[in-house]
Design an enzyme around this catalytic site. Structure first.
Site, PDB file in Angstrom:
ATOM      1  N   ASP A  10       1.050  -1.590   0.006  1.00 11.59           N
ATOM      2  CA  ASP A  10      -0.211  -0.228   0.135  1.00 11.59           C
ATOM      3  C   ASP A  10       0.885   1.098   0.140  1.00 11.59           C
ATOM      4  O   ASP A  10       2.048   0.671   0.627  1.00 11.59           O
ATOM      5  CB  ASP A  10      -0.441   0.546   1.151  1.00 11.59           C
ATOM      6  CG  ASP A  10      -2.057   1.197   1.107  1.00 11.59           C
ATOM      7  OD1 ASP A  10      -2.354   1.920   0.588  1.00 11.59           O
ATOM      8  OD2 ASP A  10      -1.621   1.768   2.747  1.00 11.59           O
ATOM      9  N   SER A  11       0.522   2.305   0.234  1.00  7.90           N
ATOM     10  CA  SER A  11       0.712   3.101  -0.079  1.00  7.90           C
ATOM     11  C   SER A  11       1.846   3.856   1.097  1.00  7.90           C
ATOM     12  O   SER A  11       2.029   4.941   1.763  1.00  7.90           O
ATOM     13  CB  SER A  11       0.344   4.674  -0.917  1.00  7.90           C
ATOM     14  OG  SER A  11      -0.639   4.822   0.605  1.00  7.90           O
ATOM     15  N   CYS A  73      -4.438  -1.610  -2.183  1.00  6.44           N
ATOM     16  CA  CYS A  73      -5.069  -0.629  -1.902  1.00  6.44           C
ATOM     17  C   CYS A  73      -5.944   0.203  -3.614  1.00  6.44           C
ATOM     18  O   CYS A  73      -5.126  -0.694  -4.821  1.00  6.44           O
ATOM     19  CB  CYS A  73      -2.972   0.541  -2.573  1.00  6.44           C
ATOM     20  SG  CYS A  73      -2.893   2.223  -3.100  1.00  6.44           S
ATOM     21  N   GLU A 151      -2.207   7.634   9.293  1.00 11.15           N
ATOM     22  CA  GLU A 151      -0.759   7.856   8.957  1.00 11.15           C
ATOM     23  C   GLU A 151       0.033   8.178   9.970  1.00 11.15           C
ATOM     24  O   GLU A 151       0.614   8.064  10.945  1.00 11.15           O
ATOM     25  CB  GLU A 151      -0.184   8.208   7.846  1.00 11.15           C
ATOM     26  CG  GLU A 151      -0.293   8.260   6.045  1.00 11.15           C
ATOM     27  CD  GLU A 151       0.234   6.995   5.882  1.00 11.15           C
ATOM     28  OE1 GLU A 151       1.775   6.607   5.908  1.00 11.15           O
ATOM     29  OE2 GLU A 151      -0.281   5.581   5.618  1.00 11.15           O
ATOM     30  N   CYS A 183     -10.693   3.111  -0.236  1.00 11.20           N
ATOM     31  CA  CYS A 183      -9.585   3.240   0.156  1.00 11.20           C
ATOM     32  C   CYS A 183      -9.394   2.589   1.471  1.00 11.20           C
ATOM     33  O   CYS A 183      -9.942   2.359   2.572  1.00 11.20           O
ATOM     34  CB  CYS A 183      -9.098   5.022   0.673  1.00 11.20           C
ATOM     35  SG  CYS A 183      -7.678   5.458   0.863  1.00 11.20           S
ATOM     36  N   HIS A 185      -6.925   3.009   3.729  1.00 13.63           N
ATOM     37  CA  HIS A 185      -6.530   3.474   5.142  1.00 13.63           C
ATOM     38  C   HIS A 185      -8.051   3.817   5.713  1.00 13.63           C
ATOM     39  O   HIS A 185      -8.186   4.278   7.395  1.00 13.63           O
ATOM     40  CB  HIS A 185      -6.238   5.254   5.094  1.00 13.63           C
ATOM     41  CG  HIS A 185      -4.833   5.121   4.533  1.00 13.63           C
ATOM     42  ND1 HIS A 185      -4.566   4.909   3.221  1.00 13.63           N
ATOM     43  CD2 HIS A 185      -3.550   5.360   5.230  1.00 13.63           C
ATOM     44  CE1 HIS A 185      -2.788   4.256   3.091  1.00 13.63           C
ATOM     45  NE2 HIS A 185      -3.065   5.608   4.665  1.00 13.63           N
TER      46      HIS A 185
HETATM   47  N1  DGL Z   1      -5.021   3.079   1.238  1.00 11.43           N
HETATM   48  C1  DGL Z   1      -4.687   3.800  -0.862  1.00 11.43           C
HETATM   49  C2  DGL Z   1      -6.013   3.072  -1.310  1.00 11.43           C
HETATM   50  O1  DGL Z   1      -6.642   2.177  -0.508  1.00 11.43           O
HETATM   51  C3  DGL Z   1      -4.350   5.341  -1.132  1.00 11.43           C
HETATM   52  C4  DGL Z   1      -4.157   6.219   0.163  1.00 11.43           C
HETATM   53  C5  DGL Z   1      -3.272   7.252  -0.884  1.00 11.43           C
HETATM   54  O2  DGL Z   1      -2.182   6.969  -0.311  1.00 11.43           O
HETATM   55  O3  DGL Z   1      -3.631   8.195  -1.253  1.00 11.43           O
HETATM   56  O4  DGL Z   1      -6.409   4.004  -2.427  1.00 11.43           O
END
Ligand code: DGL
Length: 264
Positions: A10-11, A73, A151, A183, A185
């Site tokens: 993931d990011s 992600c 984060e 997303c 997160h």
């Molecule tokens: N967790 C990521 C997603 O599911 C991206 C969050 C990000 O880096 O902007 O899209």
């Protein structure tokens, strides 16, 4: 396929919401997680940048002998999964916002999809809406503050509540009865989001479905249940935040710094 070790990327820390589901379902599997926090957020990046970063991380994970890679992600899946499948032989499990289950569940005919700007702009997302949201009004909303807060390990409090109101009030006013956490997160804010959305609104995320998919691809998970977590970002911050997100003692979860060169 028998599998000993699965790579997850993931990011940043968001994909840990997917790791948690995979771990619950497959306790013996070895998991190797990479969070690209040095390049987070992906949600504001171009397809080229996302593919570039994801390609580097996939190359690195392949040196760790993973037999399957989960793109935990949505932004990475939407922009990179087709490209990855064309160039690598390792299987990829991707994820995308739960527009299909939300469209099946709505009674009002209006759904809200919370996802990154990159995901919402992606062609694959438009195809998903066109093919699954027949006759349903889809309201999309990027939530960059959610990513910033998760984060930093901030999962509740006034700033979180303000951001939830900012992103969801208009969706509720327009009659949505299902809200998709599109997303990885965002599920870490689920309890706060649940407290603020009316009880009549159903919340959907696809982490568990991804874990089911991984389990169905790996007929046998034969590892020792090891979890390795690496970040390209701030290791000290990760060592504070990850135990909070996974609700595990810090000692059980030492993260490692992935130095950029080893991901080249
Ligand atoms: N967790 C990521 C997603 O599911 C991206 C969050 C990000 O880096 O902007 O899209």
């Amino acid at each position: 396929m028998a599998g000993r070790k699965v790579g997850i990327l993931d990011s940043g820390v968001g994909g840990l919401s997917v790791l948690r589901e995979i771990r619950n379902r497959l306790p013996d599997l070895d998991l190797h997680y990479i969070g690209d926090s040095a390049w987070c957020p992906y949600g504001v990046r171009s397809s080229e940048e996302i593919c570039g970063r994801v390609g580097k991380i996939v190359d690195y994970l392949l040196t760790q002998e993973v037999s399957l890679i989960v793109l935990a992600c949505n932004s990475a899946t939407i922009h990179a999964v087709e490209w990855l499948r064309n160039i690598y032989t390792v299987p990829f499990v991707g994820m995308e916002p739960g527009v299909k289950p939300a469209s099946a569940a709505t009674k009002s005919g209006v759904i809200g999809v919370l996802a990154t700007e990159a995901s919402i702009a992606g062609e694959k997302f438009h195809r998903l809406v066109d093919s699954t949201a027949h006759g349903v009004t889809v309201i999309t909303q990027p939530c960059p503050k959610f990513v910033e807060m998760v984060e930093r390990g901030i999962l509740e409090g006034p700033a979180v509540d303000d951001a939830i109101h900012e992103y969801t009030d208009q969706i509720v006013e327009k009659g949505a009865d299902v809200v998709v956490l599109g997303c990885t997160h965002y599920p870490f804010l689920r309890e706060s989001i649940r407290r603020i959305l009316p009880d009549s609104v159903t919340i959907i995320d696809t982490g568990e479905a991804v874990a089911r998919r991984v389990a169905s691809l790996l007929e046998e998970a034969t590892g020792s249940g090891e979890t390795v977590i690496e970040t390209t970002g701030d290791l000290e911050l990760w060592n504070q935040v990850v135990p909070v997100l996974l609700d595990r003692p810090a000692a059980a979860l030492a993260c490692r710094k992935l130095v950029e060169d080893s991901a080249q």
